[in-house]
Design a protein around this motif. Structure first.
Motif, PDB file in Angstrom:
ATOM      1  N   HIS A   1       0.844  -1.202   0.000  1.00 31.82           N
ATOM      2  CA  HIS A   1       0.000   0.000   0.000  1.00 31.82           C
ATOM      3  C   HIS A   1       0.878   1.249   0.000  1.00 31.82           C
TER       4      HIS A   1
ATOM      5  N   SER B   1       1.316   4.024  -3.058  1.00 29.51           N
ATOM      6  CA  SER B   1       1.071   5.440  -2.773  1.00 29.51           C
ATOM      7  C   SER B   1       2.291   6.276  -3.134  1.00 29.51           C
TER       8      SER B   1
ATOM      9  N   ASP C   1      -7.654  11.306  -4.791  1.00 29.69           N
ATOM     10  CA  ASP C   1      -7.566  10.736  -3.447  1.00 29.69           C
ATOM     11  C   ASP C   1      -8.750   9.802  -3.230  1.00 29.69           C
TER      12      ASP C   1
ATOM     13  N   LEU D   1      -7.404   2.683  -3.531  1.00 31.46           N
ATOM     14  CA  LEU D   1      -6.018   2.327  -3.222  1.00 31.46           C
ATOM     15  C   LEU D   1      -5.952   0.978  -2.515  1.00 31.46           C
TER      16      LEU D   1
ATOM     17  N   THR E   1      -4.216  -2.358  -4.114  1.00 28.19           N
ATOM     18  CA  THR E   1      -3.192  -3.035  -3.306  1.00 28.19           C
ATOM     19  C   THR E   1      -3.488  -4.525  -3.228  1.00 28.19           C
TER      20      THR E   1
ATOM     21  N   PHE F   1      -6.113   5.510 -11.684  1.00 31.84           N
ATOM     22  CA  PHE F   1      -6.064   6.698 -10.844  1.00 31.84           C
ATOM     23  C   PHE F   1      -6.018   7.939 -11.747  1.00 31.84           C
TER      24      PHE F   1
END
Length: 703
Positions: free
Chosen positions: A233, A237, A253, A258, A262, A298
């Motif tokens: 993770h 990031s 965000d 996320l 992951t 993303f």
């Protein structure tokens, strides 16, 4: 006894990504807790969870090979059953001792101890500590049984006969205590020291683990896998921020996205991709949603928060030349964006107003009619609220927004992406030339949708959002669809909290009882018991308000003191709470709260309601006159402060009453033999009680 670190890994087929984080945490926590309970691990043993798409694992420090022996006092049976009249052991006692490996020679060692209302015989024995093999087997069975599996699947083992139920087929089990193999079994597997790495990029396959402490390092170096969910993770990031920074942009965000990504990759590799700028003509919410929901990409935003034509993909492979991977992802996203553009273009060919009639054909609820009927109820409530907030003009805008607010449910875009309802309505309202005020209200009328969400931006949006939530609450309560326990299928708790937040945070001087009554009347005969429905919804609102206040850090006594008054002006609650907190800090507070509670009890026990005011001419004791004079002096400034909304000053003005109140109760008998004297004293106490409880019920502050 020396300890070693323990490693347990279950190797499986790809686990459901949205559940992986919870599965990994539950697996490691339950394993550790069970080992601690059996004495094989200590309270200080550190637990490290591992969870990747194809494995669940745990590293537990300081684990013993065998737990310490434990002395146990074991209850055998009541004395009356164990011994005969002569005090000799009965056959039942001898049989029990035999089952435990003892004979009659153990009888003198037995102890008599109270056991409830009788005496029982107890035997002191030493229970041998569990071995790691036994303790880990028990812990592993428990961990697998307690996994929060979203959906179990059944599969056959290699023998072709035995079936196993688990979240995904399992293919490997590792259990290492230091470098030593611990013999355990699970899901038809026997433990070993062999695991598998990345499907395509492992340098060594299978990976032969040296010991518990080399697990993460060997998987990374030999298996090309970051086994820790938390480490993976953090790495994703970091790569996302770095890749975005190189473009001068910011990745969107989204914590849930996320976490999901992951759970999809074993060794992340973030790559930059692009799409054609022509798609940016589509509302960015549509593009962002399709990229996130369908492709797990993303999107990248500029400094103003606007979507750009660049996005990041988290690949599970790291080829020397990533161009093919980038091209593939760009090719895949293009049809998705083209669909969104097509929906947007098609939807704008019809106005929102032209869609309203179609809502009459959409069922809202079997007992509450269609969406069209619901819209009419929301309109009526929104008009009433708008009138109270801003007069005729605001009521007219609220009516327009309420009439069109649900029309986007019939658009292609919302049909494809239900999450965009309201948002698309705002865009289409602007395209129809309805103006920002109405468009913003349509977009915002679902807000606040969750804890911490923004409130509607303007008063029209507030009116429609209140109306929408009140209609939902009243309608479902009116037909008996109340939340039960943790089940709330219609999100009524969220709706109630949304109403409370709007009233409090916007300081809306609206009477909550009147609002709910207005909503009830729009249902006509659909709500069989209007008065009961109003009461239920009001109680529900105050329950949610109490929960919200507790979450904000207010104490139970403070909340109870303010909400027990059941003031219909909910927007005043924060000021009342601040006043109560300030009052509670005064040295006189405890005594006055206790006196207030005493006064309330006296008045409640009175046979008849007290007179409107005490007659000073009837006072006999000097303490009566003193309390009357002090109350007269304090009431005026307290009442004036209350009327201007300064609740803190209103309560603090009453602090001077401590001494005369204490003196009154020390020197005056309220329940006098003379009925007239008693009635006069009760009237004095009633005036005191009313003055002290304008802001809150201060008796709730009494210990």
């Amino acid at each position: 006894m020396t300890t070693k670190n323990l490693l347990v890994e279950l190797f499986v087929e790809e686990l459901p990504p949205k559940a992986l984080k919870a599965l990994g945490e539950a697996f490691s926590t339950t394993l550790a807790d069970s080992l601690k309970a059996s004495g094989l691990a200590t309270a200080h043993s550190a637990v490290t969870a591992f969870a990747s798409p194809r494995r669940l694992g745990a590293h537990i420090s300081a684990v013993r090979s065998q737990a310490d022996d434990k002395p146990v006092s074991q209850k055998l049976m009541p004395v009356g059953v164990a011994l005969d009249a002569a005090g000799q052991p009965t056959p039942a006692l001898l049989k029990k001792l035999g089952a435990l490996g003892f004979d009659a020679g153990a009888v003198p060692q037995l102890k008599r101890q109270p056991d409830g209302k009788t005496e029982a015989l107890f035997l002191d024995v030493v229970v041998k500590g569990a071995t790691l093999a036994d303790g880990l087997q028990k812990a592993l069975d428990e961990a697998l049984a307690r996994l929060p599996i979203p959906k179990v699947m059944q599969y056959q083992l290699a023998d072709g006969w035995t079936s196993v139920n688990f979240v995904r087929p399992a293919h490997g089990l590792v259990a290492l205590h230091g470098a030593d193999l611990v013999p355990v079994q699970a899901l038809g597997l026997t433990s070993g020291r062999e695991t598998r790495g990345h499907r395509f990029e492992a340098a060594i396959d299978p990976v032969m683990l040296l010991d518990a402490d080399h697990y993460a390092r060997q998987l990374l170096e030999q298996g090309a896998v970051i086994a820790s969910f938390a480490d993976r993770h953090a790495e994703i990031s970091r790569q996302l921020r770095a890749a975005a920074a190189r473009e001068g942009l910011t990745p969107i965000d989204d914590a849930a996205l996320l976490d999901e990504v992951t759970a999809l990759v074993e060794r992340p590799n973030v790559l930059l991709c692009r799409f054609e700028e022509e798609f940016l003509a589509v509302p960015q919410e549509c593009l962002i949603l399709t990229m996130k929901a369908n492709q797990k990409y993303f999107p990248l935003l500029d400094a103003a928060g606007k979507l750009t034509n660049r996005f990041l993909v988290v690949s599970n492979i790291s080829p020397a030349d990533p161009s093919r991977v980038i091209e593939g992802n760009e090719r895949v996203v293009r049809p998705r964006l083209a669909d969104a553009k097509f929906f947007f273009d098609q939807d704008r060919k019809k106005t929102l107003a032209s869609r309203v009639e179609g809502l009459a054909k959409v069922v809202y609820h079997g007992k509450l009619g269609t969406q069209g009927e619901r819209v009419e109820r929301v309109r009526a409530i929104a008009r009433a609220i708008g009138e109270r907030l801003g007069g005729t003009a605001l009521a007219a805008d609220a009516d327009t927004a309420a009439r069109l607010a649900k029309a986007d449910l019939l658009t292609d875009m919302v049909g494809e992406f239900p999450e965009l309802q309201g948002i698309m309505g705002g865009y289409y309202a602007r395209a129809d030339g309805l103006g920002e005020t109405v468009a913003d209200a349509i977009e915002d009328h679902y807000k606040p949708r969750f804890a911490g969400d923004q409130l509607p931006r303007n008063d029209v949006g507030i009116a429609v959002a209140l109306a929408d939530k009140l209609e939902t609450l009243v309608g479902l309560f009116g037909i008996g669809q109340l939340p039960t326990g943790d089940k709330d299928p219609f999100a009524l708790r969220r709706h109630a909290l949304g109403v409370v937040r709007m009233l409090v945070e916007r300081q809306l001087a609206l009477d909550i009882d009147a609002l709910i009554d207005t909503a009830v009347k729009t249902f006509g005969p659909l709500v069989a018991d209007p008065a009961r429905t109003v009461g239920l919804v009001v109680d529900f609102m105050f329950d949610r308000l109490a929960v919200s206040l507790r979450d904000q850090g207010y104490g139970a006594q403070e909340i109870d003191a303010v909400l027990s008054r059941r003031s219909s002006r909910v927007h005043e609650v924060p000021r009342a709470l601040a006043a109560v907190r300030a009052f509670a800090a005064l040295p006189e507070a405890a005594s006055l709260a206790a006196a207030n509670k005493r006064v309330g009890n006296i008045l409640n026990k009175s046979d008849a309601p007290p007179a409107a005011a005490a007659d000073p001419a009837r006072f006999v004791e000097p303490q009566e006159r003193a309390l009357f004079d002090a109350l007269q002096a304090a009431s005026a400034p307290s009442a004036a402060a209350f009327e201007r909304g300064d609740y803190t000053a209103s309560l603090q003005a009453l602090a001077v009453l401590k001494a005369p109140v204490d003196a009154f109760f020390d020197g005056v008998m309220v329940n006098a033999d003379d009925p007239a004297l008693k009635a006069n004293r009760l009237a004095l106490l009633a005036s005191l009680h009313a003055a002290m409880n304008r802001v809150a019920d201060l008796s709730k502050l009494a210990a």
